[in-house]
Scaffold this active site. Structure first.
Site, PDB file in Angstrom:
ATOM      1  CG  LEU A   1      -1.690  -1.155   1.323  1.00 39.63           C
ATOM      2  CD1 LEU A   1      -2.762  -1.223   2.497  1.00 39.63           C
ATOM      3  CD2 LEU A   1      -2.908  -1.259  -0.161  1.00 39.63           C
ATOM      4  CB  SER A   2       4.523   2.147  -0.758  1.00 41.25           C
ATOM      5  OG  SER A   2       4.584   1.588  -2.230  1.00 41.25           O
TER       6      SER A   2
ATOM      7  CG  ASP B   1       7.724  -4.241   1.461  1.00 40.05           C
ATOM      8  OD1 ASP B   1       7.792  -3.069   1.787  1.00 40.05           O
ATOM      9  OD2 ASP B   1       8.183  -4.737   0.656  1.00 40.05           O
TER      10      ASP B   1
ATOM     11  CB  SER C   1       8.288  -2.249 -19.044  1.00 37.49           C
ATOM     12  OG  SER C   1       8.339  -1.260 -19.652  1.00 37.49           O
TER      13      SER C   1
ATOM     14  CB  THR D   1      11.222   0.604 -20.589  1.00 40.85           C
ATOM     15  OG1 THR D   1      12.085   1.785 -20.530  1.00 40.85           O
ATOM     16  CG2 THR D   1      11.523  -0.491 -19.216  1.00 40.85           C
TER      17      THR D   1
ATOM     18  CE1 TYR E   1       9.657   1.243 -15.962  1.00 37.52           C
ATOM     19  CE2 TYR E   1       9.151   0.663 -13.867  1.00 37.52           C
ATOM     20  CZ  TYR E   1       8.866   0.656 -15.173  1.00 37.52           C
ATOM     21  OH  TYR E   1       7.609   0.179 -16.024  1.00 37.52           O
TER      22      TYR E   1
ATOM     23  CE  LYS F   1       8.460  -3.409 -14.319  1.00 39.94           C
ATOM     24  NZ  LYS F   1       7.577  -4.078 -13.358  1.00 39.94           N
TER      25      LYS F   1
ATOM     26  CG  PHE G   1       4.324  -2.173 -26.058  1.00 44.35           C
ATOM     27  CD1 PHE G   1       4.427  -3.484 -26.026  1.00 44.35           C
ATOM     28  CD2 PHE G   1       5.326  -1.389 -27.111  1.00 44.35           C
ATOM     29  CE1 PHE G   1       5.415  -4.155 -26.557  1.00 44.35           C
ATOM     30  CE2 PHE G   1       6.279  -2.300 -27.637  1.00 44.35           C
ATOM     31  CZ  PHE G   1       6.375  -3.578 -27.497  1.00 44.35           C
TER      32      PHE G   1
ATOM     33  CG  ASN H   1       3.086   7.176 -17.151  1.00 42.45           C
ATOM     34  OD1 ASN H   1       2.582   6.468 -16.233  1.00 42.45           O
ATOM     35  ND2 ASN H   1       4.059   7.186 -17.725  1.00 42.45           N
TER      36      ASN H   1
ATOM     37  N   GLY I   1      15.989  10.804 -21.637  1.00 49.40           N
ATOM     38  CA  GLY I   1      15.627   9.367 -21.756  1.00 49.40           C
ATOM     39  C   GLY I   1      14.361   8.873 -22.622  1.00 49.40           C
ATOM     40  CG  ASP I   2      10.620  10.915 -23.487  1.00 44.12           C
ATOM     41  OD1 ASP I   2      10.267  10.050 -22.242  1.00 44.12           O
ATOM     42  OD2 ASP I   2       9.971  11.872 -23.209  1.00 44.12           O
TER      43      ASP I   2
HETATM   44  C1  WQD Z   1       4.435   8.876 -23.524  1.00 40.44           C
HETATM   45  C2  WQD Z   1       4.778  10.027 -24.478  1.00 40.44           C
HETATM   46  C3  WQD Z   1       6.230  11.646 -23.738  1.00 40.44           C
HETATM   47  C4  WQD Z   1       3.814  13.143 -20.466  1.00 40.44           C
HETATM   48  C5  WQD Z   1       6.840   4.994 -19.524  1.00 40.44           C
HETATM   49  C6  WQD Z   1       7.554   3.860 -18.909  1.00 40.44           C
HETATM   50  C7  WQD Z   1       7.089   2.526 -19.138  1.00 40.44           C
HETATM   51  C8  WQD Z   1       5.684   2.356 -18.695  1.00 40.44           C
HETATM   52  C9  WQD Z   1       4.788   3.682 -19.245  1.00 40.44           C
HETATM   53  C10 WQD Z   1       5.229   2.083 -16.289  1.00 40.44           C
HETATM   54  C11 WQD Z   1       6.077  10.227 -24.755  1.00 40.44           C
HETATM   55  C12 WQD Z   1       5.032  12.241 -23.884  1.00 40.44           C
HETATM   56  C13 WQD Z   1       4.126  12.502 -21.462  1.00 40.44           C
HETATM   57  C14 WQD Z   1       3.682  14.784 -20.510  1.00 40.44           C
HETATM   58  C15 WQD Z   1       4.486  14.286 -22.729  1.00 40.44           C
HETATM   59  N1  WQD Z   1       5.884   2.636 -17.104  1.00 40.44           N
HETATM   60  N2  WQD Z   1       4.490  12.867 -22.758  1.00 40.44           N
HETATM   61  N3  WQD Z   1       3.970  15.213 -21.755  1.00 40.44           N
HETATM   62  O1  WQD Z   1       7.795   7.273 -21.088  1.00 40.44           O
HETATM   63  O2  WQD Z   1       6.413   6.090 -23.177  1.00 40.44           O
HETATM   64  O3  WQD Z   1       6.691   5.056 -20.756  1.00 40.44           O
HETATM   65  O4  WQD Z   1       5.587   5.042 -18.928  1.00 40.44           O
HETATM   66  O5  WQD Z   1       4.276   1.076 -16.353  1.00 40.44           O
HETATM   67  O6  WQD Z   1       7.716   1.377 -18.823  1.00 40.44           O
HETATM   68  O7  WQD Z   1       8.807   4.048 -19.752  1.00 40.44           O
HETATM   69  O8  WQD Z   1       5.179   6.867 -21.290  1.00 40.44           O
HETATM   70  O9  WQD Z   1       3.158   8.380 -20.606  1.00 40.44           O
HETATM   71  O10 WQD Z   1       5.537   9.036 -19.618  1.00 40.44           O
HETATM   72  O11 WQD Z   1       5.130   9.083 -22.396  1.00 40.44           O
HETATM   73  O12 WQD Z   1       4.603  14.954 -24.151  1.00 40.44           O
HETATM   74  O13 WQD Z   1       3.252  15.140 -19.590  1.00 40.44           O
HETATM   75  O14 WQD Z   1       4.053  10.967 -23.853  1.00 40.44           O
HETATM   76  O15 WQD Z   1       7.331  12.188 -24.114  1.00 40.44           O
HETATM   77  O16 WQD Z   1       6.373  10.588 -26.029  1.00 40.44           O
HETATM   78  P1  WQD Z   1       6.720   6.345 -21.771  1.00 40.44           P
HETATM   79  P2  WQD Z   1       4.655   8.557 -21.000  1.00 40.44           P
END
Ligand code: WQD
Length: 332
Positions: free
Chosen positions: A33-34, A58, A124, A126, A149, A153, A178, A199, A294-295
């Protein structure tokens, strides 16, 4: 089957439990529940009419985990528990390695001691880093992760596959998600991140309800059709149903298997914004901001292996995802 769910009150786990209970599986849920609320246990029951057995645990706490699970017949564990904020992992790497990897190792010890040798792991896309090719198949090589992160994974995948290779009693299924978005159609459960959403979709829904002033689009100079990042967004209910289907691989004694769970379609940030506006008849103000470190530019799946072997395919559209995300935000 008796299914142990770790991270049971989280976004994807809660939706998976709904689908598992509706498929008549018996659920034992654990969560520390963190990063989620115990209210989710009752919300799931409100949808399915079945209240799971839940324990606040935990997974790093061997004694508590062992005492909760001893004597129980667990047919399979679906392991969701883990910290998952990309940016936070850069700031707190040791906490992420301790929680995600240390917790998994303790979980595996207890599962082995109680005689459960079946695990489905929440991985993921990722782990592909900047993918060698798109659409991404499971043969695409794993690459450098851009944050701790992602490394957790990738490393947990390796630990599970090495364990299965050393002990053929184990069946291991790695599900590489995805971009999960959307919410259960009831609007009772959905994605509710703490603080400022990392996200895209939860940020959009918070702009839509006036909690945030505007969306910042992280870069429009990528090598993509409109310059903004392209991702494979998948409805969380489709993803949940993928876990139910993954039990088939476990029951067929699959050994070690990897599946990409995506739709096979890539959508840009602006595609998502425009679809959300059209479907919900709401304006989403946005501003182009610098790229987020990192994107990557483009990431979307070739999901044909899951379709062929699991008999699973995503069915919901981006319109459905936008509609269900907004429905949840309005109700919560
Ligand atoms: C999606 C796109 C951003 C926010 C990550 C992790 C993955 C999973 C999902 C956990 C990108 C753009 C985002 C914003 C934006 N994690 N964006 N403005 O980075 O693809 O994946 O989250 O379950 O393992 O790597 O997802 O939703 O953060 O970004 O423009 O405020 O939206 O640049 O192109 P991401 P995201």
């Amino acid at each position: 089957m008796n299914i142990l769910i770790t991270g049971a009150t989280g976004f994807i786990a809660s939706h998976t439990i709904v689908e598992l209970q509706q498929d008549n599986h018996n659920i034992i849920g654990i969560d520390n529940l963190s990063n989620s609320s115990i209210d989710i246990v009752d919300k799931i029951a409100q949808i399915t009419g079945k209240k799971m057995e839940f324990h606040k645990v935990d997974i790093r706490d061997y004694d508590n985990l062992k005492s909760v699970l001893s004597g129980k017949k667990i047919d399979c564990c679906i392991h969701f528990a883990g910290l998952k904020a990309v940016g936070e992992s850069v700031a707190k790497p040791v906490e992420y390695y301790d929680n995600n990897i240390g917790g998994t190792i303790t979980l595996l010890k207890v599962l082995n001691e109680i005689g459960c040798h079946n695990i489905i792991f929440s991985s993921s896309a990722t782990v592909y880093g900047t993918p060698a090719f798109v659409p991404i198949t499971e043969e695409c090589p794993k690459r450098i992760c851009t944050n701790p992160y992602g490394w957790t994974k990738s490393m947990i995948e390796q630990i599970l596959l090495d364990m299965q290779n050393a002990n053929k009693d184990w069946n291991v299924v790695l599900l590489r998600y995805f971009n999960p978005i959307g919410a259960h159609q009831s609007g009772i459960i959905g994605e509710k991140p703490n603080g400022i959403p990392n996200n895209l979709m939860p940020y959009i829904t918070q702009v839509a309800c006036g909690k945030r002033e505007k969306l910042f689009v992280y870069g429009n100079d990528y090598d993509t059709p409109d310059g903004t990042g392209v991702r494979d967004y998948i409805h969380v209910v489709d993803l949940a149903r993928g876990h139910v289907k993954a039990l088939n691989a476990i029951n067929n004694n699959c050994g070690g298997e990897i599946f990409n769970l995506g739709t096979g379609h890539g959508y840009s940030v602006l595609d998502v914004v425009k679809t959300f506006e059209r479907v919900n008849n709401i304006k989403i103000p946005y501003e182009i901001a610098p790229r987020r470190p990192g994107d990557i530019a483009t990431c979307y799946a070739d999901p044909s292996k899951a379709e062929k072997i699991l008999g699973w395919r995503a069915e919901y559209s981006l319109e459905d995802m936008c509609r269900d995300s907004w429905n949840y935000q309005q109700k919560n």
